[in-house]
Design an enzyme around this catalytic site. Structure first.
Site, PDB file in Angstrom:
ATOM      1  N   ARG A   8     -10.269  -3.011   8.349  1.00 25.12           N
ATOM      2  CA  ARG A   8     -10.843  -1.660   8.261  1.00 25.12           C
ATOM      3  C   ARG A   8     -12.307  -1.706   8.724  1.00 25.12           C
ATOM      4  NH1 ARG A   8     -11.961   2.975   3.737  1.00 25.12           N
ATOM      5  NH2 ARG A   8     -10.807   4.611   4.777  1.00 25.12           N
ATOM      6  N   ASP A  63     -14.314   1.948  -5.049  1.00 30.61           N
ATOM      7  CA  ASP A  63     -13.221   1.585  -4.139  1.00 30.61           C
ATOM      8  C   ASP A  63     -13.398   0.154  -3.628  1.00 30.61           C
ATOM      9  OD1 ASP A  63     -10.980   1.956  -2.604  1.00 30.61           O
ATOM     10  OD2 ASP A  63     -11.745   3.686  -1.485  1.00 30.61           O
ATOM     11  N   MET A  64     -12.336  -0.421  -3.067  1.00 34.03           N
ATOM     12  CA  MET A  64     -12.365  -1.783  -2.514  1.00 34.03           C
ATOM     13  C   MET A  64     -11.198  -1.857  -1.539  1.00 34.03           C
ATOM     14  SD  MET A  64     -10.985  -5.060  -2.780  1.00 34.03           S
ATOM     15  CE  MET A  64     -11.488  -6.741  -2.924  1.00 34.03           C
ATOM     16  N   LYS A  89     -16.118   6.802  -8.300  1.00 35.37           N
ATOM     17  CA  LYS A  89     -14.863   6.214  -7.810  1.00 35.37           C
ATOM     18  C   LYS A  89     -15.268   4.923  -7.108  1.00 35.37           C
ATOM     19  CE  LYS A  89     -10.946   7.185  -4.737  1.00 35.37           C
ATOM     20  NZ  LYS A  89     -10.399   8.204  -3.806  1.00 35.37           N
ATOM     21  N   CYS A 130     -10.451   1.732  -7.886  1.00 28.34           N
ATOM     22  CA  CYS A 130      -9.552   2.043  -6.773  1.00 28.34           C
ATOM     23  C   CYS A 130      -9.610   0.861  -5.807  1.00 28.34           C
ATOM     24  CB  CYS A 130     -10.043   3.327  -6.099  1.00 28.34           C
ATOM     25  SG  CYS A 130      -9.215   3.745  -4.557  1.00 28.34           S
ATOM     26  N   TRP A 184       0.860  -1.184   0.000  1.00 25.94           N
ATOM     27  CA  TRP A 184       0.000   0.000   0.000  1.00 25.94           C
ATOM     28  C   TRP A 184       0.905   1.246   0.000  1.00 25.94           C
ATOM     29  CZ3 TRP A 184      -0.297   3.912   3.725  1.00 25.94           C
ATOM     30  CH2 TRP A 184      -1.320   4.862   3.486  1.00 25.94           C
ATOM     31  N   ASP A 219     -16.052  12.069  -1.971  1.00 27.68           N
ATOM     32  CA  ASP A 219     -15.460  10.774  -1.601  1.00 27.68           C
ATOM     33  C   ASP A 219     -16.218  10.164  -0.430  1.00 27.68           C
ATOM     34  OD1 ASP A 219     -13.105   8.830  -0.751  1.00 27.68           O
ATOM     35  OD2 ASP A 219     -12.455   9.699  -2.639  1.00 27.68           O
ATOM     36  N   ASP A 278      -2.697   5.581  -3.006  1.00 29.49           N
ATOM     37  CA  ASP A 278      -3.107   6.538  -1.973  1.00 29.49           C
ATOM     38  C   ASP A 278      -1.963   7.474  -1.612  1.00 29.49           C
ATOM     39  OD1 ASP A 278      -5.694   5.847  -1.760  1.00 29.49           O
ATOM     40  OD2 ASP A 278      -5.519   4.703   0.089  1.00 29.49           O
TER      41      ASP A 278
HETATM   42  C1  DGJ Z   1      -9.173   4.393  -0.071  1.00 30.55           C
HETATM   43  C2  DGJ Z   1      -8.935   5.223  -1.295  1.00 30.55           C
HETATM   44  O1  DGJ Z   1      -7.786   4.816  -1.945  1.00 30.55           O
HETATM   45  C3  DGJ Z   1      -8.894   6.686  -0.897  1.00 30.55           C
HETATM   46  O2  DGJ Z   1      -8.578   7.483  -2.007  1.00 30.55           O
HETATM   47  C4  DGJ Z   1     -10.213   7.079  -0.285  1.00 30.55           C
HETATM   48  O3  DGJ Z   1     -11.209   7.003  -1.253  1.00 30.55           O
HETATM   49  C5  DGJ Z   1     -10.508   6.182   0.888  1.00 30.55           C
HETATM   50  N1  DGJ Z   1     -10.414   4.795   0.536  1.00 30.55           N
HETATM   51  C6  DGJ Z   1     -11.863   6.462   1.423  1.00 30.55           C
HETATM   52  O4  DGJ Z   1     -12.199   5.604   2.425  1.00 30.55           O
END
Ligand code: DGJ
Length: 735
Positions: free
Chosen positions: A444, A479-480, A477, A527, A200, A367, A549
Site C-alpha cells: 500500500r 489503523d494499521m 481510529k 483497526c 481481508w 478518516d 472493511d
Molecule cells: C483501512 C480501514 O480498514 C478503512 O476503514 C479505512 O480507514 C482505510 N484504511 C483508510 O485508509
C-alpha cells in the site's frame, strides 16, 4: 475460588471449574486435570491412564524404573510446561540455548505461592481484577534459569489466565528460541479442533475439523495477529453444538506473531500450546534479565460453544477492557471513509456532519486523507499535520465547528506507518523496518516504523498526543494497513534482530498505555485493514475494533457471527453503508443494514445527504432504537441462534443480565417462494417469565420461546430481516 497446595497436588478451582497439577518426588510438575469442578482427585487413576508408576514417581529414565514403559518416561507424562531435550519428543513449551550452544532445559519444582493481587505482566496487556494468582516457580540448576508459571483463576468467569516469566539468575547469556504462554496436555485426543481463518474482508470464518495424528496449528508471521487467522483455538468433544458438549478453548492476549496448535501423540493424547510464534524468534536473556510471555486465557464450557463464548465475553467485559468506555454506552458515529474516501474538503465534511447531527448521530469521524498532501494512499503517512488545501482553517477549527453542531469529533491515524513520500521518511530513512542493502518492499505504498527504537515510539506518541490536544479529539481510529517484510532494525544489535517483531509489539503497547492513560476521555477504536488485528491484546487498550472493511450486511452476518465466538458485541465496530455495497456490489434494504450494524458498536459510513427522505426517516428510527437499547445490544448476554453457514438464516439475540429484556435479530439471505416462516428457538430467557413482543403485542413464556421457538415472518425480498424487543411483563416463580 480457591487455590489449594499440598505436598503433591495443586488444585485451583472456583464454583464451576477445577485445574489440577501434580508435583513428583523428582520435582516434575505434571498436568492432571482441567474441566468441570472436582471435589477430590485420586491420582492413581490418572497415573494409570498415562502408563505411569502409580506412585506418581517420575524419573528421567523411565525404562530403568519399569522396562515395560519401553521408552523415556517424560515422553508420556502430561506436563505443565514441557521443555526441550529431556526425552519428551512432543512439541515443547520452552527451548533455551546456553553459551555452549546446547538447548536442553530441565525444570524442577521450587515453590508454589498464592497472591491475592495479580502481578503485572511487564509491558504486556493482561487480564485484571480481584482474583487469586498462583505463582509456580521452577528452576534449571545448570542454566540458572528460573521460570515462574502464573495461573489466575476468576470468580465470575470459568477461565484461567496463564503466562510464564523467565529470569536468568546466572551469568551466562541465554537465548530463548521458544517460550509458550500455555501448554495443556489432554488425556485423549477425541476432539474437533475449531480455529478461525479468513482474509481481508472475510475475517474469522470458522474451521472445524477432527484432530488427527501429528501437529495441526494456526500461526502468523505478519507482525500482527492478522486477517488470515486468530490467536484462538478450541477443542470440542464430538457432537458439540451451540448449547451442548464440552469445550476447552484458549485465546492469546497478544497482537503480534503467534502460534496456536495441537499435537496428537502416539498414545492418542493431545497437547495444546499457545504463545509467541517461535519461527523467526530468538531472545537474548543476559544474566539478570527477565522475559515475560504474553498471557493466554483458557476457558472451559460444559455448555457448548455458547457457554465458551459466555466465558470469553465475561473476561473481555470484566477483566480486559479498561477506561471510561468499558461498560459504558458507545457513541453512534458517522465515519466519512466510504462517503468521500480521500476526496473531501471542509464544506463537504460539514454538510455531512450537519445532517448527522440533525438525525441524532453523536460522533463525527474524519478518516484517512486529512494530513500531509494525501489525496490517495501513496503519500504522507508520518506527516501528521493538517492538509490546509482541504481544511484551510486547520483541524482545530474544523473540530470546533463539529463540536458546535453538538457532535463529538473523531480522527483517523495510522501512526505505526511511514510513507516513502513523506517528510518523516526524508528526515529519518532509517526509522522504518528494513535491511541495509536490500530494497524496501512497499505494501500500500508504505513501510512500517521500527517501534523497537525508543525515539520512534516517542515521536509517535508526540504526533498523536499533539493532535489530540490541539484539535480536542474525542475518538481515535487507530489503523494499521500492512504486514512486515525485510524484518531488520538498524537500532538493534546483530544478535537481537530476531527480537524485532516482539520488541515492536512492546513498543506499540507502551505508546498505547501512555496515550490511553494521558487521554482517558478519548475512545480508541483499533483497526488493521478492517479486522486484521482483532485480538484480546488490542482490546486491552482500545475498547472496540473495526470488525472488517467489508460493510455488506450479509457478509457482516457471517463475520460478526463468527467474531462473537470470542468477542462480545461491544468490541465490534459495525456500520450502515451505502448500496450498492462498495465491497460486494450487493443491494440490501436499509432496515437490514441497520439491524446488522446495531448488533455491534453502531455507526454509519455513507453520505447521509444522498439518502431519500424515507431512508433518512429509517435512519432516525434506527438511531432512536439504538439509543433506547444500546446497553443490552452491547453488553447483554449474546447468544447465536442460527448460523449463516448452515442455512440462509442468521439469528442472534442479546439478553439483559436480569433476563427482563431481550433483543432478537434475524436476517434471511434470499427469499424463496412457497415457504413457511422460520421458527427459531431462543436462548437465555427466564423460562417462567412471560415476555411481551413489543412489535406484535404477543405474549409467550420464556419456556415456550426456548423450547418451541418463535415463528418469525419476514418481509418479501432478498436480505430481508426482522427484529423484536422482548420485555418481561410478569415474573413467574423461580424454577
Ligand atoms: C483501512 C480501514 O480498514 C478503512 O476503514 C479505512 O480507514 C482505510 N484504511 C483508510 O485508509
Amino acid at each position: 475460588m480457591e487455590i489449594c497446595i499440598s505436598n503433591e497436588l495443586i488444585h485451583l478451582r472456583n464454583d464451576r471449574i477445577s485445574y489440577v497439577m501434580g508435583i513428583s518426588d523428582e520435582g516434575f510438575v505434571t498436568h492432571l486435570y482441567f474441566g468441570k469442578r472436582l471435589e477430590s482427585l485420586n491420582t492413581v487413576n490418572i497415573y494409570r491412564r498415562f502408563g505411569l508408576p502409580e506412585s506418581g514417581k517420575i524419573t528421567l529414565s523411565g525404562c530403568q524404573l519399569d522396562p515395560s514403559l519401553n521408552g523415556l518416561l517424560l515422553d508420556r507424562v502430561p506436563q505443565e510446561y514441557p521443555s526441550f531435550g529431556l526425552g519428551d519428543n512432543r512439541q515443547g513449551s520452552l527451548t533455551v540455548m546456553q553459551e555452549d550452544g546446547t538447548t536442553t532445559v530441565d525444570l524442577r519444582y521450587v515453590s508454589a505461592i498464592v497472591t491475592e493481587e495479580k502481578p503485572k505482566l511487564s509491558g504486556l496487556p493482561a487480564t485484571f481484577g480481584t482474583n487469586k494468582t498462583l505463582l509456580l516457580t521452577l528452576f534449571d540448576a545448570l542454566l540458572q534459569l528460573e521460570v515462574e508459571l502464573r495461573y489466575t483463576i476468576f470468580d465470575d468467569c470459568d477461565a484461567i489466565a496463564r503466562s510464564a516469566v523467565l529470569r536468568n539468575k546466572g551469568k551466562q547469556r541465554l537465548v530463548i528460541t521458544n517460550a509458550m504462554s500455555l501448554s495443556l496436555d489432554m488425556p485423549d485426543a477425541n476432539y474437533d479442533l475449531l480455529t478461525l481463518s479468513g482474509a481481508w474482508a472475510r475475517e474469522r470464518e470458522w474451521v472445524r475439523r477432527p484432530l488427527v495424528f501429528g501437529e495441526q496449528s494456526v500461526s502468523t508471521n505478519y507482525g500482527a495477529s492478522g486477517h488470515t487467522t486468530s490467536p484462538f483455538l478450541a477443542l470440542l468433544t464430538p457432537g458439540t453444538t451451540e448449547t451442548q458438549g464440552e469445550v476447552y478453548a484458549a485465546s492469546l492476549v497478544y497482537s503480534g506473531n503467534f502460534y496456536a496448535g495441537v499435537e496428537v501423540d502416539r498414545f492418542r493424547k493431545a497437547r495444546v500450546r499457545m504463545g509467541l510464534n517461535k519461527d523467526g524468534f530468538a531472545w537474548q536473556l543476559a544474566g539478570g534479565d527477565t522475559f515475560c510471555t504474553p498471557e493466554a486465557v483458557l476457558v472451559y464450557s460444559a455448555h457448548g460453544l455458547d457457554g465458551m463464548s459466555r466465558q470469553f465475553h465475561c473476561i473481555c467485559t470484566n477483566h480486559l477492557v479498561r477506561g471510561q468506555y468499558a461498560k459504558a454506552p458507545r457513541p453512534i458515529l458517522l465515519n466519512n471513509w466510504e462517503a468521500t474516501y480521500f476526496n473531501f474538503n471542509e464544506e463537504k465534511l460539514l454538510k455531512i456532519a450537519q445532517t448527522a447531527a440533525d438525525v441524532g448521530i453523536e460522533l463525527f469521524v474524519l478518516d484517512d486523507g486529512w494530513f500531509g498532501h494525501r489525496d490517495n494512499d501513496t503519500s504522507s503517512l508520518g506527516d501528521w499535520t493538517t492538509d490546509l488545501r482541504k481544511l484551510p482553517d486547520g483541524l482545530p477549527a474544523l473540530s470546533k465547528k463539529i463540536h458546535a453542531m453538538g457532535l463529538k469529533f473523531g480522527l483517523w491515524f495510522e501512526p505505526e506507518m511511514i510513507s516513502p513520500d513523506s517528510d518523516l521518511f526524508r528526515t529519518h530513512p532509517d526509522w522504518c523496518i528494513h535491511i541495509d542493502g536490500r530494497p524496501n518492499v512497499e505494501s500500500r505504498h508504505q513501510l512500517v516504523l521500527d517501534l523497537s527504537r525508543p525515539e520512534v515510539c516517542q515521536h509517535m506518541y508526540n504526533a498523536v498526543a499533539r493532535m489530540l490536544t490541539d484539535a480536542k479529539i474525542d475518538y481515535v481510529k487507530w489503523d494499521m494497513n500492512r504486514n512486515f517484510t525485510c524484518i531488520g532494525s538498524s537500532y538493534l544489535r546483530r544478535d537481537q534482530q530476531m527480537e524485532l517483531p516482539h520488541r515492536y509489539m512492546l513498543g506499540l503497547y507502551s505508546v498505547l498505555e501512555r496515550l490511553t492513560h494521558d487521554f482517558p476521555h478519548v475512545l480508541f477504536e483499533s483497526c488493521a485493514g478492517g479486522g486484521g488485528r482483532f485480538d484480546m491484546g488490542m482490546l486491552h487498550y482500545m475498547p472496540q475494533t473495526w470488525c472488517s472493511d467489508n460493510t455488506d450486511a450479509l457478509c457482516r452476518c457471517e463475520i460478526q457471527y463468527d467474531t462473537s465466538l470470542i468477542f462480545p458485541p461491544f468490541a465490534m465496530g459495525a456500520h450502515v453503508s451505502a448500496v450498492p455495497n462498495h465491497q460486494t456490489g450487493r443491494i440490501t434494504p436499509i432496515s437490514t443494514r441497520g439491524k446488522v450494524a446495531m448488533s455491534g458498536c453502531f455507526g454509519y459510513e455513507l453520505d447521509l445527504n444522498k439518502l431519500s427522505a424515507d431512508e433518512l426517516e429509517e435512519v432516525r428510527k434506527q438511531i432512536r432504537f439504538v439509543k433506547a437499547h444500546r446497553m443490552i445490544l452491547l453488553y447483554g448476554d449474546f447468544h447465536r441462534l442460527l448460523s449463516p453457514w448452515e442455512g440462509k438464516d442468521t439469528a442472534w439475540m442479546a439478553v439483559s443480565p436480569d433476563q427482563k429484556q431481550a433483543i432478537f435479530v434475524l436476517v434471511r439471505s434470499h427469499a424463496t417462494a412457497y415457504e413457511m416462516p422460520p421458527l427459531v428457538k431462543l436462548q437465555g430467557l427466564h423460562p417462567a417469565f412471560v415476555y411481551k413482543i413489543q412489535e406484535t403485542g404477543e405474549c409467550y413464556t420464556g419456556a415456550e420461546l426456548m423450547q418451541f421457538g418463535l415463528c418469525c415472518p419476514l418481509p418479501d425480498g432478498d436480505v430481508a430481516s426482522v427484529s423484536y424487543v422482548l420485555e418481561a411483563v410478569t415474573e413467574g416463580e423461580d424454577q
